[in-house]
Design a protein around this motif. Structure first.
Motif, mmCIF file in Angstrom:
data_model
loop_
_atom_site.group_PDB
_atom_site.id
_atom_site.type_symbol
_atom_site.label_atom_id
_atom_site.label_comp_id
_atom_site.label_asym_id
_atom_site.label_seq_id
_atom_site.Cartn_x
_atom_site.Cartn_y
_atom_site.Cartn_z
ATOM 1 N N UNK A 26 0.777 -1.053 -0.070
ATOM 2 C CA UNK A 26 -0.124 -0.141 0.037
ATOM 3 C C UNK A 26 0.695 1.280 -0.026
ATOM 4 N N UNK A 27 1.725 1.485 0.875
ATOM 5 C CA UNK A 27 2.800 2.426 0.968
ATOM 6 C C UNK A 27 3.420 2.737 -0.382
ATOM 7 N N UNK A 28 4.089 1.339 -0.935
ATOM 8 C CA UNK A 28 4.897 1.778 -2.047
ATOM 9 C C UNK A 28 4.021 2.307 -3.318
ATOM 10 N N UNK A 29 2.831 1.563 -3.549
ATOM 11 C CA UNK A 29 1.868 2.036 -4.495
ATOM 12 C C UNK A 29 1.415 3.612 -4.408
ATOM 13 N N UNK A 30 0.972 3.929 -3.044
ATOM 14 C CA UNK A 30 0.451 5.166 -2.721
ATOM 15 C C UNK A 30 1.635 6.159 -3.283
ATOM 16 N N UNK A 31 3.031 5.923 -2.583
ATOM 17 C CA UNK A 31 4.305 6.894 -2.957
ATOM 18 C C UNK A 31 4.313 6.948 -4.495
ATOM 19 N N UNK A 32 4.247 5.993 -5.259
ATOM 20 C CA UNK A 32 4.363 6.105 -6.774
ATOM 21 C C UNK A 32 3.275 6.945 -7.259
ATOM 22 N N UNK A 33 2.227 6.669 -6.738
ATOM 23 C CA UNK A 33 1.078 7.536 -7.366
ATOM 24 C C UNK A 33 1.097 8.942 -6.916
ATOM 25 N N UNK A 34 1.509 9.441 -5.901
ATOM 26 C CA UNK A 34 2.009 10.673 -5.389
ATOM 27 C C UNK A 34 2.797 11.124 -5.911
ATOM 28 N N UNK A 35 4.107 10.602 -6.217
ATOM 29 C CA UNK A 35 5.089 11.053 -7.226
ATOM 30 C C UNK A 35 4.824 11.259 -8.562
ATOM 31 N N UNK A 36 3.772 10.484 -8.953
ATOM 32 C CA UNK A 36 3.275 10.739 -10.448
ATOM 33 C C UNK A 36 2.216 11.873 -10.520
ATOM 34 N N UNK A 37 2.097 12.494 -9.534
ATOM 35 C CA UNK A 37 0.851 13.516 -9.472
ATOM 36 C C UNK A 37 -0.418 13.056 -9.469
ATOM 37 N N UNK A 38 -0.496 11.779 -8.956
ATOM 38 C CA UNK A 38 -2.061 11.339 -8.978
ATOM 39 C C UNK A 38 -2.578 11.070 -7.419
ATOM 40 N N UNK A 39 -2.615 12.186 -6.630
ATOM 41 C CA UNK A 39 -2.968 12.114 -5.306
ATOM 42 C C UNK A 39 -4.318 11.260 -5.105
ATOM 43 N N UNK A 40 -5.354 11.680 -5.887
ATOM 44 C CA UNK A 40 -6.652 11.047 -5.590
ATOM 45 C C UNK A 40 -6.590 9.463 -5.929
ATOM 46 N N UNK A 41 -5.724 9.099 -6.578
ATOM 47 C CA UNK A 41 -5.485 7.593 -6.940
ATOM 48 C C UNK A 41 -4.903 6.928 -5.552
ATOM 49 N N UNK A 42 -3.734 7.866 -5.257
ATOM 50 C CA UNK A 42 -3.387 7.432 -3.777
ATOM 51 C C UNK A 42 -4.322 7.459 -2.620
ATOM 52 N N UNK A 43 -5.125 8.133 -2.582
ATOM 53 C CA UNK A 43 -6.288 8.314 -1.775
ATOM 54 C C UNK A 43 -6.851 7.026 -1.709
ATOM 55 N N UNK A 44 -7.240 6.549 -2.935
ATOM 56 C CA UNK A 44 -7.937 5.223 -3.086
ATOM 57 C C UNK A 44 -7.291 4.028 -2.467
ATOM 58 N N UNK A 45 -5.985 3.829 -2.525
ATOM 59 C CA UNK A 45 -5.006 2.965 -2.129
ATOM 60 C C UNK A 45 -5.053 2.926 -0.652
ATOM 61 N N UNK A 46 -4.918 4.077 -0.186
ATOM 62 C CA UNK A 46 -4.992 4.506 1.499
ATOM 63 C C UNK A 46 -6.348 4.224 1.997
#
Length: 138
Positions: A26-46
């Motif tokens: 979860x942390x690795x995927x969310x970090x990748x999404x945040x770094x890619x400028x996709x915070x809403x997608x990171x929110x879904x992972x969290x």
């Protein structure tokens, strides 16, 4: 960024919901999404992690989801919403400072969220929001 698009419009696929991941995944995927400028997608992972967690970790995952939504609001130009969510996230995340799990930089994330909220609150209206990508682990 997760915003609704008109039917038939090209866009980025939504993050799959209800996926059970390990905390590290979860942390690795969310970090990748945040770094890619996709915070809403990171929110879904969290949010998936939050819904599947129990005990005190549940609140931390919720705080991380709030942080990602705050970044989403900032990117969309909703500074007031971003500031409110970032400050709320900082408080929830900071509550885990005594025993941060999975190498999460709880103190650093709470400090980052407060600092970004303050930066947004002080920025002139109508100007571009600063880019934001918090580091989840120290």
């Amino acid at each position: 960024m997760g915003r609704p698009l008109p039917y038939g419009a090209a866009g980025v696929e939504r993050q799959p919901e209800g996926v059970v991941r390990t905390p590290d995944a979860s942390l690795a995927e969310a970090q990748q999404l945040l770094d890619a400028g996709m915070p809403f997608h990171a929110h879904e992972v969290f949010e998936d992690a939050w819904k599947s967690a129990a005990g005190p970790e549940r609140a931390l995952w919720k705080g991380l989801a709030q942080l990602a939504v705050g970044v989403t609001h900032a990117a969309r130009g909703n500074r007031r919403g971003a500031v409110s969510l970032l400050r709320r996230a900082a408080e929830v995340i900071a509550a885990a400072e005594g025993n941060p799990p999975y190498g999460i930089d709880v103190a650093g994330l709470a400090r980052w969220a407060r600092g970004f909220a303050d930066e947004l609150a002080a920025a002139p209206e109508g100007g571009p929001a600063p880019a934001a990508s918090p580091r989840l682990r120290g």
